[in-house]
Design a protein around this motif. Structure first.
Motif, PDB file in Angstrom:
ATOM      1  N   THR A   5      21.161   2.815  -0.781  1.00 23.97           N
ATOM      2  CA  THR A   5      22.338   3.389  -1.402  1.00 23.97           C
ATOM      3  C   THR A   5      23.521   3.353  -0.434  1.00 23.97           C
ATOM      4  O   THR A   5      23.388   2.951   0.723  1.00 23.97           O
ATOM      5  N   ASP A  46      22.468  11.013  16.399  1.00 23.78           N
ATOM      6  CA  ASP A  46      22.237  11.236  14.979  1.00 23.78           C
ATOM      7  C   ASP A  46      22.544   9.980  14.176  1.00 23.78           C
ATOM      8  O   ASP A  46      23.215   9.070  14.630  1.00 23.78           O
ATOM      9  N   HIS A  47      21.975   9.958  13.005  1.00 21.64           N
ATOM     10  CA  HIS A  47      22.297   8.904  12.063  1.00 21.64           C
ATOM     11  C   HIS A  47      21.930   9.409  10.677  1.00 21.64           C
ATOM     12  O   HIS A  47      21.225  10.383  10.522  1.00 21.64           O
ATOM     13  N   MET A  48      22.474   8.733   9.680  1.00 19.80           N
ATOM     14  CA  MET A  48      22.199   9.111   8.294  1.00 19.80           C
ATOM     15  C   MET A  48      21.539   7.928   7.607  1.00 19.80           C
ATOM     16  O   MET A  48      22.177   6.906   7.371  1.00 19.80           O
ATOM     17  N   PRO A  49      20.237   8.029   7.313  1.00 25.05           N
ATOM     18  CA  PRO A  49      19.570   6.882   6.692  1.00 25.05           C
ATOM     19  C   PRO A  49      19.986   6.778   5.233  1.00 25.05           C
ATOM     20  O   PRO A  49      19.808   7.723   4.468  1.00 25.05           O
ATOM     21  N   LEU A  50      20.533   5.648   4.841  1.00 25.88           N
ATOM     22  CA  LEU A  50      21.042   5.513   3.475  1.00 25.88           C
ATOM     23  C   LEU A  50      20.157   4.643   2.591  1.00 25.88           C
ATOM     24  O   LEU A  50      20.346   4.591   1.391  1.00 25.88           O
TER      25      LEU A  50
END
Lengths: 245, 245
Positions: B176, B169-173
């Motif tokens: 921001t 998983d990853h959180m595309p930021l």
């Protein structure tokens, strides 16, 4: 191994080919999924090709529920996972199928749904904004998108692999519950109405983008019933002061 | 773990439908497999329907190698895994797809192949006898066999997952960042101030409890800078309307 009630809904948004709908139903049946929801199928409903292609899963096609909009299809869904190939640059967790099913499993006592977009274009950003998280099946090249039924097959396979184990829910909820998508939709409508009244969206061209940011923010949070009541109270309180003057 | 040249061959024994061969090629391409071997295709070779169905994976169909017998197809293969739905009562390990790919990975410097039987009947016992091990994709009922391309999809997906060893998983930021605790504290102070002004905490004994609920809600969310700006805008907008009247 036997009595787990883990069973997610599969939602197909605006599918184009009946054959693909049938192939999805068939593979759902292979992996013990049965709740098929279809939003605005391009060729109408019922669809003979879907029935033909479903083979021994005709019962899934016959019991599939059909909706005009995604919101309607989500009324009882607590966790929504949206599948997409392309990166969407939304601040939302992006999971592999396996990790997503881990998450579904952690929340096994809540109703989850996995959302798939139409064959050609995939899900719209507005549809994805409603999801708690994104699932991307890792592939060699993003230009070679997976066939719809293949994507469903992989999710259903991962689902089945983990459904054979017993669930352990680790989110202590006390007396509250996760809010239903319907309650969250009401909350967002309420907020947007008040924001319209207060002139928040004063640049019309930015309205949709800002709306999506707000929806995205609240979709990412696992709001409980209590949270929704609190947030509605906040909105009412701030807006109520306004109307009193 | 990253630079393994893991690449197994996919062997289709006596496939019946060109469409299925094409769909197999397409999903192989999705998951970075390219070595397709076909034994005695029922409708001869080349096959137009296979080419049509392969879409952007036509090169895999064009480079596929065709054999009369399984033995010929195996000349350079060191490990052979045969897929089957029905139990065959042979003394041979039976693996899930994941376990089989683990085995293939352990022997990554040796050439492996995964063998699939014809759509209707599956592999013969003689064909299975040539394999090092059996792979059975677990399904809800053995009477509902997986479509050929679906079975290839699941194996190719597992293969890719381990060949990539990709994070789950990853959180595309985007542009921001996650908001600092300081910014979140300012946001909460701002909100609470406005709620005090608007009479939200009208039962004094409940004030602390309600405050904690609100803080908890926003602490659970991973707010970004952009989210904080949006939320402050919302509060300001709702409160601004009030002060204007």
């Amino acid at each position: 191994m036997s009595s787990t009630p883990l069973s997610s809904a599969i939602i197909l948004a605006r599918p184009q080919l009946g054959e693909n709908i049938g192939a999805c139903a068939r593979v759902m049946c292979n992996f013990n999924l049965s709740d098929l929801r279809i939003i605005a199928p391009r060729d109408g409903w019922p669809n003979e090709k879907a029935l033909d292609m479903a083979k021994s899963a005709k019962h899934i096609i016959e019991k599939a529920t059909i909706y005009e909009t995604l919101e309607e299809a989500l009324s009882d869904i607590e966790f929504l996972y949206a599948t997409t190939v392309r990166p969407r640059y939304m601040v939302k967790p992006v999971y592999t199928p396996r990790k997503a099913i881990d998450e579904i499993y952690k929340h096994a006592h809540h109703k989850s749904a996995i959302l798939f977009g139409p064959e050609r274009s995939g899900l719209s950003n507005d549809e994805i904004a409603l999801a708690n998280a994104i699932i991307t099946v890792p592939v060699g090249s993003e230009y070679d998108s997976l066939n719809l039924a293949q994507a469903v097959a992989i999710m259903a396979y991962e689902h089945f692999m983990i459904a054979q184990n017993a669930p352990h829910d680790h989110m202590p909820l006390g007396n509250t519950h996760f809010a239903s998508r319907k309650d969250i939709a009401h909350l967002l409508n309420h907020l947007e109405e008040e924001l319209d009244n207060s002139g928040f969206f004063f640049v019309p061209q930015k309205r949709e983008h800002m709306r999506r940011n707000i929806r995205n923010l609240f979709a990412r949070t696992h709001l409980t019933d209590q949270d929704v009541r609190t947030l509605r109270g906040i909105i009412r309180s701030l807006a109520h002061r306004a109307t009193n003057h």
